[in-house]
Design an enzyme around this catalytic site. Sequence first.
Site, PDB file in Angstrom:
ATOM      1  N   CYS A 283     129.641  91.313  -3.864  1.00  8.70           N
ATOM      2  CA  CYS A 283     129.301  90.778  -2.534  1.00  8.70           C
ATOM      3  C   CYS A 283     129.974  91.613  -1.435  1.00  8.70           C
ATOM      4  O   CYS A 283     129.375  91.895  -0.410  1.00  8.70           O
ATOM      5  CB  CYS A 283     129.787  89.343  -2.362  1.00  8.70           C
ATOM      6  SG  CYS A 283     129.522  88.274  -3.746  1.00  8.70           S
ATOM      7  N   ASP A 284     131.231  91.983  -1.651  1.00  5.63           N
ATOM      8  CA  ASP A 284     132.042  92.520  -0.557  1.00  5.63           C
ATOM      9  C   ASP A 284     132.502  93.969  -0.743  1.00  5.63           C
ATOM     10  O   ASP A 284     133.037  94.575   0.190  1.00  5.63           O
ATOM     11  CB  ASP A 284     133.311  91.654  -0.372  1.00  5.63           C
ATOM     12  CG  ASP A 284     132.975  90.184  -0.191  1.00  5.63           C
ATOM     13  OD1 ASP A 284     131.891  89.891   0.322  1.00  5.63           O
ATOM     14  OD2 ASP A 284     133.803  89.340  -0.573  1.00  5.63           O
TER      15      ASP A 284
ATOM     16  N   CYS B 218     134.707  88.597  -5.010  1.00  6.75           N
ATOM     17  CA  CYS B 218     133.413  89.067  -5.480  1.00  6.75           C
ATOM     18  C   CYS B 218     133.193  90.520  -5.048  1.00  6.75           C
ATOM     19  O   CYS B 218     132.891  90.790  -3.888  1.00  6.75           O
ATOM     20  CB  CYS B 218     132.302  88.173  -4.923  1.00  6.75           C
ATOM     21  SG  CYS B 218     130.670  88.737  -5.378  1.00  6.75           S
TER      22      CYS B 218
END
Length: 310
Positions: free
Chosen positions: A135-136, A132
């Site tokens: 997200c990261d 992701c």
Amino acid sequence: MEKVVIIGTGCAGLTAAIYTARSNLSPLVLTGTMPGGLLTTTSIVENFPGFPEGVDGYELMLRMQQQAEKFGARIKVLQTVESVDLSQRPFKIMVDGELVETQTLIIATGAGHRHIGLKSEHLLEKKGVTYCATCDGAWPMFRNQPLVVVGGGDSACEEATYLTRFASEVYLVHRRDTLRASKIMAARALTHPKIKPIWNSVVADIHDVQKDKVTGVTLRDVNTGVETLLPCAGVFVAIGHVPNTHIFKGMLAMNGDGYILPQNGTETSIPGVFVAGDCSDHVYRQAITAAGMGCSAAIDADRYLAGLNQ
Ligand code: NAP
């Protein structure tokens, strides 16, 4: 005894919750470990009707949840279904050690990220291997570093484009020489000066497990078999999804990939059990089609319950 239990709170589950709640069925909704589903991990959703400027995926799901709760849906956050027994009525569901009995069940468990299947991928997950970008991607270890995105679909193109904000360059590794992605997403990625496609190649290994961080990948040309080393600080895997249906295996009709097969709308092979969204749809897989299917499942469950009470 519940009238309706809904498993899953992505677009399908929450739309089913809105509709069954508005039918005064007071649905019990179990979120599992990812409330809001995979859409909460995406950035701006540009194709959900009604939002010409786009809408943040997390906000969209939060609003759906609020809408469902407003009409009486009971949403149990972070409760995970351990097992189900659909062989007798009422259906039995074990949730975090508690038994729930229900007359109808709507399965909207969605799908999870597909993994490449490498041992090194598993060992380096969250240490440079991720599924992701939104997200990261902003992690300090990825700043101004070369990054690899694996895949050729909309997700891969979206992730690669997003990562150009942080990376020195983004290598888009695809196993064919044509992207599967929609034309607009493909063009956005392929015309970006920081994105470099690597065609006809797969990631054969990820380094360096000994150092406990990602330092590069071994690429294999699928036509020649030639392997090359590509240094990078992160690997973003975006090669599609697998349906979250393992707890129903052997109970419901599924295809070979584990997608639950709907029949007559959203019915499954067991009367009273309905299905909606990405756990059954391997063709369209859109937020709006999942929402539409969630609506259909709610109407089908409502009609089934009305039939029981006649
Ligand atoms: P996808 O369309 O199924 O694409 C998966 C890609 O990964 C394909 O290019 C596939 O290669 C490749 N792949 C699959 N297994 C592989 C493996 N073992 N090794 C290497 N490569 C592999 O999945 P997706 O991109 O996640 O998209 C899913 C759905 O969500 C689509 O309907 C898409 O339109 C939608 N989506 C929309 C947006 C948006 O509109 N903002 C964003 C993301 C996703 P092949 O092409 O050779 O099969």
